[in-house]
Motif scaffolding. Structure first.
Motif, PDB file in Angstrom:
ATOM      1  N   VAL A  40       0.839  -1.204   0.000  1.00  0.00           N
ATOM      2  CA  VAL A  40       0.000   0.000   0.000  1.00  0.00           C
ATOM      3  C   VAL A  40       0.872   1.253   0.000  1.00  0.00           C
ATOM      4  CG1 VAL A  40      -1.666   1.342   1.335  1.00  0.00           C
ATOM      5  CG2 VAL A  40      -1.967  -1.120   1.104  1.00  0.00           C
ATOM      6  N   LEU A  41       1.887   1.259   0.850  1.00  0.00           N
ATOM      7  CA  LEU A  41       2.795   2.406   0.908  1.00  0.00           C
ATOM      8  C   LEU A  41       3.564   2.574  -0.396  1.00  0.00           C
ATOM      9  CD1 LEU A  41       4.212   2.010   4.535  1.00  0.00           C
ATOM     10  CD2 LEU A  41       2.574   3.724   3.728  1.00  0.00           C
ATOM     11  N   ALA A  44       1.521   4.497  -2.863  1.00  0.00           N
ATOM     12  CA  ALA A  44       1.082   5.810  -2.380  1.00  0.00           C
ATOM     13  C   ALA A  44       1.644   6.968  -3.201  1.00  0.00           C
ATOM     14  CB  ALA A  44       1.445   5.971  -0.899  1.00  0.00           C
ATOM     15  N   VAL A  47      -0.439   7.499  -6.209  1.00  0.00           N
ATOM     16  CA  VAL A  47      -1.730   8.078  -5.833  1.00  0.00           C
ATOM     17  C   VAL A  47      -1.603   9.588  -5.681  1.00  0.00           C
ATOM     18  CG1 VAL A  47      -3.525   8.151  -4.048  1.00  0.00           C
ATOM     19  CG2 VAL A  47      -2.521   5.965  -4.724  1.00  0.00           C
ATOM     20  N   VAL A  48      -0.496  10.033  -5.088  1.00  0.00           N
ATOM     21  CA  VAL A  48      -0.255  11.472  -4.928  1.00  0.00           C
ATOM     22  C   VAL A  48      -0.145  12.149  -6.285  1.00  0.00           C
ATOM     23  CG1 VAL A  48       1.371  13.206  -4.078  1.00  0.00           C
ATOM     24  CG2 VAL A  48       0.813  11.228  -2.663  1.00  0.00           C
ATOM     25  N   TRP A  80       5.032  13.628  -2.163  1.00  0.00           N
ATOM     26  CA  TRP A  80       5.453  12.579  -3.096  1.00  0.00           C
ATOM     27  C   TRP A  80       6.885  12.150  -2.836  1.00  0.00           C
ATOM     28  CZ3 TRP A  80       9.410  12.707  -6.739  1.00  0.00           C
ATOM     29  CH2 TRP A  80       9.451  11.643  -7.637  1.00  0.00           C
ATOM     30  N   LEU A  83       7.221  10.023   0.217  1.00  0.00           N
ATOM     31  CA  LEU A  83       6.641   8.680   0.062  1.00  0.00           C
ATOM     32  C   LEU A  83       7.399   7.820  -0.940  1.00  0.00           C
ATOM     33  CD1 LEU A  83       2.825   9.577  -0.007  1.00  0.00           C
ATOM     34  CD2 LEU A  83       4.069   8.480   1.867  1.00  0.00           C
ATOM     35  N   ASN A  86       9.214   4.485  -0.277  1.00  0.00           N
ATOM     36  CA  ASN A  86       8.405   3.340   0.129  1.00  0.00           C
ATOM     37  C   ASN A  86       8.255   2.314  -0.989  1.00  0.00           C
ATOM     38  OD1 ASN A  86       7.728   4.152   2.820  1.00  0.00           O
ATOM     39  ND2 ASN A  86       6.316   5.647   1.974  1.00  0.00           N
ATOM     40  N   ASN A 128       7.241   6.093 -11.161  1.00  0.00           N
ATOM     41  CA  ASN A 128       7.144   7.372 -10.434  1.00  0.00           C
ATOM     42  C   ASN A 128       8.157   8.376 -10.967  1.00  0.00           C
ATOM     43  OD1 ASN A 128       5.350   7.763  -7.878  1.00  0.00           O
ATOM     44  ND2 ASN A 128       5.921   5.603  -7.828  1.00  0.00           N
ATOM     45  N   TRP A 179       6.215   9.429   7.722  1.00  0.00           N
ATOM     46  CA  TRP A 179       5.517  10.357   8.605  1.00  0.00           C
ATOM     47  C   TRP A 179       6.359  10.791   9.814  1.00  0.00           C
ATOM     48  CZ3 TRP A 179       3.741   5.550   7.095  1.00  0.00           C
ATOM     49  CH2 TRP A 179       3.971   4.505   7.971  1.00  0.00           C
TER      50      TRP A 179
END
Length: 239
Positions: A40-41, A44, A47-48, A80, A83, A86, A128, A179
């Motif tokens: 999931v990470l 991410a 998704v951003v 972004w 993340l 990840n 990415n 985070w």
């Protein structure tokens, strides 16, 4: 070719999820949830990027005051970047530490599982960085493909891949998460402690350089043909 890359990244992630979820019911063992969280990470950052496109592009089209989409773009770009490691972090799953004594899971299954996780991470990282390279080139040079093969774009790719490798080292060796940036005091304390430990700075530099080189080579292998095809297509149209 870009469509094939996107489809390949999607399918590799779907296969990884399927192998993780299928392991428990197929072999009567527990679901290894950390792998699902890492997957999931890993997606991410993409998704951003999608969120940025959905929010910023309509603002530009509607004539919203320019400072609003600019500030939003900067904020989402920082999120972004935080993340991004990840995705590459999945290469650290290349071990069988999740296996437990007494489990009836065949070793071949777990070997393919961790390989799929690692490849999903590498391909997601490449997609990415390619997306950012395309966006940067579009904003910097306009609707031209030739700069994608230029020194500026290549430098951007190298820098991003080095940051990915550094982020992976921070995650695996210092046990930091994206985070943790919300607690800068604790973050600095943990990082300085890790660097001051015997061999810490050497390992950080070594992993960053070698890991960055690995991701750059993978980028050249996977995204290179896409970039070259875009440049060549532009050249042919210009004839």
């Amino acid at each position: 070719m870009l469509t094939s890359l996107i489809l390949g990244v999607l399918l590799m992630n779907v296969l990884a999820v399927g192998l993780v979820l299928g392991r428990a019911p197929l072999f009567g063992t527990r679901l290894y949830r950390p792998m699902l969280l890492n997957l999931v990470l890993a997606v991410a950052p993409l998704v951003v990027l999608v969120l940025a496109a959905l929010l910023v592009l309509p603002m530009l089209a509607l004539g919203v005051p320019r400072w609003i989409p600019v500030v939003l773009t900067v904020v989402l770009a920082l999120v972004w970047l935080l993340l991004l490691p990840n995705a590459g972090y999945l290469v650290t799953e290349l071990n069988l530490n999740h296996r437990r004594p007494g489990e009836r899971v065949p070793e071949w299954y777990d070997v393919l599982l961790v390989l799929t996780l690692a490849m999903a991470g590498v391909l997601t990282t490449v997609l990415n960085v390619l997306s950012i390279e395309l966006i940067y080139t579009l904003l910097r040079f306009g609707d031209r493909a030739a700069p994608l093969a230029g020194a500026e774009a290549r430098t951007l790719v190298v820098v991003l891949m080095l940051l990915v490798a550094l982020g992976i080292w921070l995650g695996r060796s210092v046990r930091l998460n994206s985070w943790d940036v919300l607690h800068p005091g604790s973050l600095v304390h943990k990082v300085t402690g890790a660097l001051r430990a015997p061999g810490g700075a050497r390992d950080a530099v070594g992993f960053t350089l070698v890991g960055g080189a690995f991701f750059v080579v993978m980028y050249v292998t996977v995204a290179g043909p896409v970039v070259q095809a875009l440049v060549e297509l532009e050249r042919l149209r210009g004839r």
